[in-house]
Design a protein around this motif. Structure first.
Motif, PDB file in Angstrom:
ATOM      1  N   VAL A  31       0.901  -1.153   0.000  1.00 23.37           N
ATOM      2  CA  VAL A  31       0.000   0.000   0.000  1.00 23.37           C
ATOM      3  C   VAL A  31       0.937   1.200   0.000  1.00 23.37           C
ATOM      4  O   VAL A  31       1.626   1.471   0.975  1.00 23.37           O
ATOM      5  CB  VAL A  31      -0.915   0.004   1.254  1.00 23.37           C
ATOM      6  N   LYS A  32       1.004   1.904  -1.118  1.00 25.50           N
ATOM      7  CA  LYS A  32       2.060   2.901  -1.343  1.00 25.50           C
ATOM      8  C   LYS A  32       1.613   4.285  -0.860  1.00 25.50           C
ATOM      9  O   LYS A  32       0.835   4.969  -1.540  1.00 25.50           O
ATOM     10  CB  LYS A  32       2.430   2.927  -2.833  1.00 25.50           C
ATOM     11  N   LEU A  33       2.126   4.669   0.293  1.00 28.92           N
ATOM     12  CA  LEU A  33       1.740   5.941   0.902  1.00 28.92           C
ATOM     13  C   LEU A  33       2.984   6.712   1.338  1.00 28.92           C
ATOM     14  O   LEU A  33       3.050   7.255   2.437  1.00 28.92           O
ATOM     15  CB  LEU A  33       0.806   5.682   2.101  1.00 28.92           C
ATOM     16  N   ASP A  34       3.970   6.748   0.433  1.00 26.26           N
ATOM     17  CA  ASP A  34       5.258   7.357   0.796  1.00 26.26           C
ATOM     18  C   ASP A  34       5.622   8.575  -0.050  1.00 26.26           C
ATOM     19  O   ASP A  34       6.609   9.242   0.233  1.00 26.26           O
ATOM     20  CB  ASP A  34       6.385   6.320   0.665  1.00 26.26           C
ATOM     21  N   ALA A  35       4.840   8.869  -1.110  1.00 25.62           N
ATOM     22  CA  ALA A  35       5.319   9.871  -2.079  1.00 25.62           C
ATOM     23  C   ALA A  35       4.277  10.924  -2.456  1.00 25.62           C
ATOM     24  O   ALA A  35       4.416  11.581  -3.473  1.00 25.62           O
ATOM     25  CB  ALA A  35       5.829   9.172  -3.335  1.00 25.62           C
TER      26      ALA A  35
END
Length: 358
Positions: A31-35
């Motif tokens: 779950v990509k929540l870094d950018a």
């Protein structure tokens, strides 16, 4: 061969050899929540329409005057004032680099508050310019006295003011910003990368100044993969900076994607509205967690301080949720994580992983 040959190594600048490249985290299966990406994709019907349009482009030719249609569309979308012009970059990163290149005169320097967007300092270093970082206060506000003192001492060519700031996500005090603009001996760049989620913009005030540039990006709008940044300023000033821009820096595919998106701006406006609503829900949930310090956000990210950032970050990553550990970026960010606001489902998974990893 793991090392550059000694004969070649001496050709590469020593300061470049000692630098760290901009790190991009592996996000496969996460779950990509870094950018700070917009988590919403184009609806299927629009995907099909866009595919047809891109497929019909003459990719055997260099980008043509259609790029000027995009400049006009962005100027209209942003409500750019009369007497101003717009310059496009391959993302705002390129515009930041081009500004450093254009202003590289003997003794030139770049100043920005810290913690802030890393590319302001990196662009200065790569161009061989001095970078002056001025720490924010403990609650991430502009330190008015320190900023004005640094401007008086260093006479910077460029001052960056992120509005709102990354990674702290807050809007700074307008009165302090106006004092900085008044004191600036050179350019002031207001960076509105997170404008779709912000309660305020500087666009209605930019016309008052001859030395202020307003920079935005379509990355947070919802086109992070398309790489379009744009900068508005007085016509004559933009014309000078534009001379260092590489020819054809915006590909035909990219400008056609951006034009298509602006024709369907209402779809992206609805996505931004959803993200703002999710931000409010997420902020409330984070405030209810014991042992966490949460800062109010005007962007599509929320900064939190946890008891142990590395442990929490690793725990969340093990649970397939990727956020950004910013705790080593600056002493003021000790034990801080930056959480991108995702979809409702993303945020539920992130909160669960965060609770289990504290």
């Amino acid at each position: 061969m793991n090392d550059v040959a000694p004969g070649l190594k001496k050709l590469i600048r020593q300061d470049v050899q000692s630098m760290h490249a901009y790190a991009i985290q592996d996000s496969a299966g996460m779950v990509k929540l870094d950018a700070m990406e917009n988590p919403h994709r184009l609806p299927p019907a629009l995907q099909a329409q866009l595919g047809q349009r891109l497929g019909a482009l003459a990719l055997n030719r260099y980008p043509d005057g259609r790029v000027n249609d995009l400049r006009a569309a962005l100027a209209s979308y942003a409500q750019m004032p009369e007497g101003f012009d717009i310059m496009l970059g391959n993302g705002s990163d390129e515009l930041i680099s081009l500004l450093a290149m254009a202003c590289d005169v003997p003794g030139a320097s770049i100043l920005a508050p810290l913690p802030g967007f890393v590319m302001y300092a990196m662009s200065a270093q790569l161009q061989g310019l001095k970078f002056i970082g001025v720490p924010l206060t403990a609650d991430f506000e502009l330190d008015e006295a320190a900023m004005l003192a640094a401007i008086a001492e260093h006479q910077p060519s460029i001052i960056y003011i992120a509005y709102p700031n990354n990674p702290t996500a807050n809007l700074w005090d307008d009165a302090v910003i106006e004092k900085i603009i008044a004191a600036a001996p050179g350019l002031v760049v207001i960076d509105e990368a997170y404008q779709p989620f912000s309660s305020k913009s500087y666009i209605d005030r930019i016309g008052r100044h001859s030395h202020v540039l307003l920079m935005r990006t379509l990355s947070k709008f919802g086109l992070a993969g398309v790489r379009i940044g744009y900068m508005m300023g007085p016509k004559a000033l933009i014309a000078e900076i534009d001379k260092v821009r590489p020819p054809y820096n915006i590909s035909a595919l990219n400008y056609e994607c951006a034009l298509f998106a602006l024709e369907h701006a209402e779809v992206f406006a609805a996505q931004a509205e959803d993200i703002r609503a999710q931000r409010a829900i997420l902020f409330e949930a984070l405030q209810a967690l014991p042992g966490l310090k949460t800062w109010k956000s005007d962007a599509n990210m929320i900064l939190v301080r946890v008891p142990d950032a590395q442990k929490t970050f690793e725990g969340m990553r093990a649970r397939k949720v990727l956020v950004k550990n910013v705790s080593k970026m600056h002493p003021l960010l000790a034990n801080c994580l930056r959480l991108t606001v995702g979809t409702a489902d993303d945020n539920v998974q992130m909160l669960a992983a965060l609770k289990e990893s504290l």
